[in-house]
Design a protein around this motif. Structure first.
Motif, short mmCIF file in Angstrom:
data_model
loop_
_atom_site.label_atom_id
_atom_site.label_comp_id
_atom_site.label_asym_id
_atom_site.label_seq_id
_atom_site.Cartn_x
_atom_site.Cartn_y
_atom_site.Cartn_z
N PHE A 84 0.81 -1.22 0.00
CA PHE A 84 0.00 0.00 0.00
C PHE A 84 0.85 1.27 0.00
CE2 PHE A 84 -4.26 -1.76 1.86
CZ PHE A 84 -4.41 -2.50 0.71
N GLN A 85 1.70 1.41 1.01
CA GLN A 85 2.47 2.65 1.10
C GLN A 85 3.40 2.80 -0.11
OE1 GLN A 85 3.95 3.99 4.85
NE2 GLN A 85 5.97 4.32 4.01
N LYS A 86 4.05 1.71 -0.45
CA LYS A 86 5.01 1.75 -1.55
C LYS A 86 4.32 2.14 -2.87
CE LYS A 86 6.08 -1.92 -3.81
NZ LYS A 86 6.39 -3.33 -4.04
N ASP A 87 3.18 1.53 -3.13
CA ASP A 87 2.51 1.80 -4.39
C ASP A 87 1.96 3.22 -4.44
OD1 ASP A 87 3.18 -0.69 -5.15
OD2 ASP A 87 1.17 -1.54 -5.12
N ILE A 88 1.45 3.71 -3.31
CA ILE A 88 0.93 5.08 -3.31
C ILE A 88 2.08 6.07 -3.50
CG2 ILE A 88 -0.15 6.89 -1.91
CD1 ILE A 88 -1.95 4.76 -0.76
N LEU A 89 3.19 5.85 -2.79
CA LEU A 89 4.32 6.78 -2.94
C LEU A 89 4.83 6.77 -4.38
CD1 LEU A 89 6.19 6.29 0.45
CD2 LEU A 89 4.65 8.14 -0.25
N ASN A 90 4.77 5.60 -4.95
CA ASN A 90 5.16 5.44 -6.33
C ASN A 90 4.23 6.26 -7.26
OD1 ASN A 90 6.11 4.28 -8.62
ND2 ASN A 90 5.92 2.19 -7.87
N LEU A 91 2.94 6.16 -6.97
CA LEU A 91 1.94 6.92 -7.73
C LEU A 91 2.18 8.43 -7.56
CD1 LEU A 91 -0.62 6.14 -9.34
CD2 LEU A 91 -1.92 6.30 -7.22
N VAL A 92 2.48 8.82 -6.32
CA VAL A 92 2.76 10.23 -6.03
C VAL A 92 3.98 10.68 -6.83
CG1 VAL A 92 3.54 11.79 -4.19
CG2 VAL A 92 1.70 10.17 -3.73
N TYR A 93 4.99 9.84 -6.87
CA TYR A 93 6.22 10.19 -7.58
C TYR A 93 5.96 10.32 -9.09
CZ TYR A 93 11.06 10.09 -9.08
OH TYR A 93 12.27 10.41 -9.66
N ILE A 94 5.17 9.38 -9.59
CA ILE A 94 4.85 9.44 -11.03
C ILE A 94 4.08 10.74 -11.34
CG2 ILE A 94 3.47 8.40 -12.87
CD1 ILE A 94 3.99 5.66 -11.52
N ALA A 95 3.07 11.03 -10.48
CA ALA A 95 2.26 12.23 -10.71
C ALA A 95 3.17 13.47 -10.68
CB ALA A 95 1.16 12.34 -9.65
N LYS A 96 4.04 13.54 -9.68
CA LYS A 96 4.93 14.71 -9.58
C LYS A 96 5.84 14.80 -10.79
CE LYS A 96 5.18 15.78 -4.73
NZ LYS A 96 5.74 15.32 -3.46
N SER A 97 6.29 13.64 -11.27
CA SER A 97 7.24 13.70 -12.39
C SER A 97 6.55 14.21 -13.66
CB SER A 97 7.92 12.35 -12.60
OG SER A 97 6.97 11.44 -13.08
N TYR A 98 5.22 14.13 -13.72
CA TYR A 98 4.49 14.74 -14.84
C TYR A 98 4.00 16.14 -14.50
CZ TYR A 98 4.40 10.23 -17.28
OH TYR A 98 4.75 9.07 -17.93
N GLY A 99 4.40 16.66 -13.33
CA GLY A 99 3.97 18.00 -12.93
C GLY A 99 2.54 18.04 -12.40
N LEU A 100 1.97 16.89 -12.04
CA LEU A 100 0.57 16.85 -11.60
C LEU A 100 0.52 16.97 -10.07
CD1 LEU A 100 -0.51 13.85 -13.88
CD2 LEU A 100 -0.51 16.29 -14.41
N ASP A 101 0.81 18.16 -9.58
CA ASP A 101 0.96 18.33 -8.13
C ASP A 101 -0.32 18.08 -7.35
OD1 ASP A 101 3.59 18.81 -8.45
OD2 ASP A 101 3.43 21.01 -8.39
#
Ligand code: UDX
Ligand code: UDX
Ligand code: ADP
Length: 468
Positions: free
Chosen positions: A278-295
């Motif tokens: 859970f935590q790992k996948d969400i942080l991963n999602l957060v990182y992906i979103a940030k890397s596309y500038g989707l703050d």
């Protein structure tokens, strides 16, 4: 094409049980599970089935049935890759602990090593299946490594995320809600997807096998885990309001769960979710979103993890406050260390954070867990690096007998919902504790009316009449 020989790289919580079930259901397919960890492979080959490295109800019977027939465990990775027509990659993808994306992005070094090893060894065309949870677009990275080997071998990369939950892995594998297979939308891609669909169709109804493009499949896995974790954080947020207002979170869960649009599952308030995903996948999602500038997207999902951290911390804060603002030198007994019942897995378990917080206050903790080993408990604490390993061992003890574990304790904290805790002789436990005898039930597991009638001071997550 038809899959005849499988190699699975990674003999962990996902690879081991998944391959055991495939081998059992497809007796004509040879399944070899490989791992670089020799001790782990030796444990999978152990004659004594109670010593398998993964504890899952029902797993031992399946391993007994298939092992040596068409299920093999080996450390010879190259030979297994060479022999297989289909290779599952099921290695761990922990959150990065260094460099760019530290604490958020998935560390793909094990995946890349696998891809390079496959590229080096393979002499014939192969299907490569991503089983580990990976950031979206990992398949294309694997493909690029595999396509640049220069030896003319053709690889088809499929994404086939695993949705099993620990503790119910065998049940989930035998009767999955769905099997998801993502592949390239080309003739070769379709052929490879069909081969994997046919494999699963040996025991899964075809209506429950979905095929999509690779990226939808990869993203669906992250999304499913994010939604599930979000439900837990949402009900946990309500648990704090319940405690303040006198509402009862179980009544709230029941009332909302009867709305068919919401549904009753995954609404149990707890001391916080754990587990490797859970935590790992969400942080991963957060990182992906940030890397596309989707703050905004990133911040939205990050709240699920922040709420979970809050839930763990407020549980330990409440123990400290209730024990007259000091736990220094006081014996506090933890019932449970695993991140949920029926597993020996402790990754991201709430117990670790709660223990760390209490150890910072110099509490003396005794832990009893029916399946987790002493080495694992100390290794979890040492990984945090909060204090000297010697200090951890001085302050925390692991006890194999639950009654001894609770003897002379000031307080008991329930961290995992193991069924056996409910059957204990609570009067006997009360008689041997210091008074007032406190119970902090982080899983809403016990019968609190009964405990109160014995004389316990009870705190239950999400119940309004807490003794705070
Ligand atoms: C809602 C609750 O459903 C209802 O139980 C409560 O009593 C009142 O509030 P209502 O506002 O009438 O009912 O409509 P609802 O169907 O829930 O839709 C609310 C909004 O969400 C609409 O704008 C709808 O278009 C939107 N919506 C709903 C989506 O965008 N996607 C969906 O999947 C569902
Ligand atoms: C999860 C997903 O369920 C699974 O589909 C995916 O493949 C891997 O991640 P797992 O981590 O094994 O599986 O266990 P899960 O049952 O989802 O529980 C995760 C955590 O949430 C546990 O700590 C559990 O105690 C907690 N939880 C779950 C709650 O606190 N309340 C609930 O209502 C449900
Ligand atoms: P999961 O929960 O995803 O199954 P685990 O950590 O339980 O994760 O299992 C992953 C396994 O993968 C570990 O046993 C690890 O030793 C193994 N592994 C990692 N990298 C490789 C590799 N390059 N070759 C073979 N095995 C690997």
């Amino acid at each position: 094409m038809k899959i005849k020989s499988i190699c699975c790289i990674g003999a962990g919580y996902v690879g081991g049980p998944t391959m055991a079930v495939i081998a059992q259901k497809c007796p004509n397919v040879k399944v070899t599970v490989v791992d670089i960890n020799e001790a782990r492979i030796a444990a999978w080959n152990n004659e004594d089935l109670s010593k398998l490295p993964v504890y899952e109800p029902g797993l031992d019977a399946i391993v007994k049935d298939a092992r040596g027939r068409n299920l093999f465990f080996s450390t010879n990775v190259d030979a297994a890759i060479d022999e297989a027509d289909t290779i599952f990659i099921s290695v761990n993808t922990p959150t990065k602990t260094y460099g760019k994306g530290k604490g958020m992005a998935a560390d793909l070094k094990y995946i890349e090593l696998c891809a390079r090893q496959i590229a080096r060894v393979a002499k014939e065309d192969k299907i490569v299946v991503e089983k580990s949870t990976l950031p979206v677009r990992t398949a294309s990275a694997i493909k690029s490594i595999l396509d640049n080997t220069g030896n003319g071998v053709q690889f088809q990369i499929l994404s086939n995320p695993e949705f099993l939950a620990e503790g119910t892995a065998i049940e989930d594998l035998l009767k999955p809600d769905r099997v998801l297979i993502g592949g390239e939308m080309t003739a070769e891609g379709e052929k490879a997807m069909q081969a994997l669909v046919d494999l699963y169709a040996s025991w899964v109804n075809r209506d429950h096998i979905l095929t999509t493009n690779v990226w939808s499949s990869e993203l669906s896995k992250l999304t499913a885990n994010a939604f599930l974790a979000q439900r837990v954080s949402s009900i946990n947020a309500m648990s704090e309001i319940c405690e303040k207002t006198g509402a009862n979170v179980a009544e709230v869960s029941k009332a909302i769960g009867m709305d068919s649009r919401i549904g009753p599952k995954f609404l149990s308030s707890s001391v916080g979710f754990g587990g490797s995903c859970f935590q790992k996948d969400i942080l991963n999602l957060v990182y992906i979103a940030k890397s596309y500038g989707l703050d905004e997207v990133a911040n939205y999902w990050e709240q699920v993890v922040l709420m979970n951290n809050h839930q763990k911390n407020r549980f330990s804060d409440n123990i400290i406050n209730t024990l007259y603002n000091t736990v220094s030198g006081k014996k506090i007994t933890f019932l449970g260390w695993a991140f949920k019942k029926d597993t020996n897995d402790t990754r991201e378990s709430a117990a670790i954070t709660v223990a760390d917080n209490l150890l910072n206050e110099h509490a003396k903790i005794t832990v009893y867990d029916p399946k987790v080993s002493e080495e694992q408990i100390f290794s979890d604490l040492e990984y945090l690096n909060s204090r000297d390993p010697k200090q951890n061992r001085a302050l925390l003890k692991v006890e194999k007998d639950p009654y001894l574990a609770m003897k002379d304790a000031h307080a008991i904290a329930i961290l995992t919902e193991w069924d056996e805790f409910k059957a204990y002789n609570w009067q006997k436990i009360y008689d041997h504790m210091l008074k007032p005898a406190f119970i902090f039930d982080g899983r809403r597991l016990l019968d609190h009316e009964m405990l109160k009638s014995i004389g316990f001071e009870c705190y239950e997550i999400g119940t309004g009449n807490a003794s705070q």
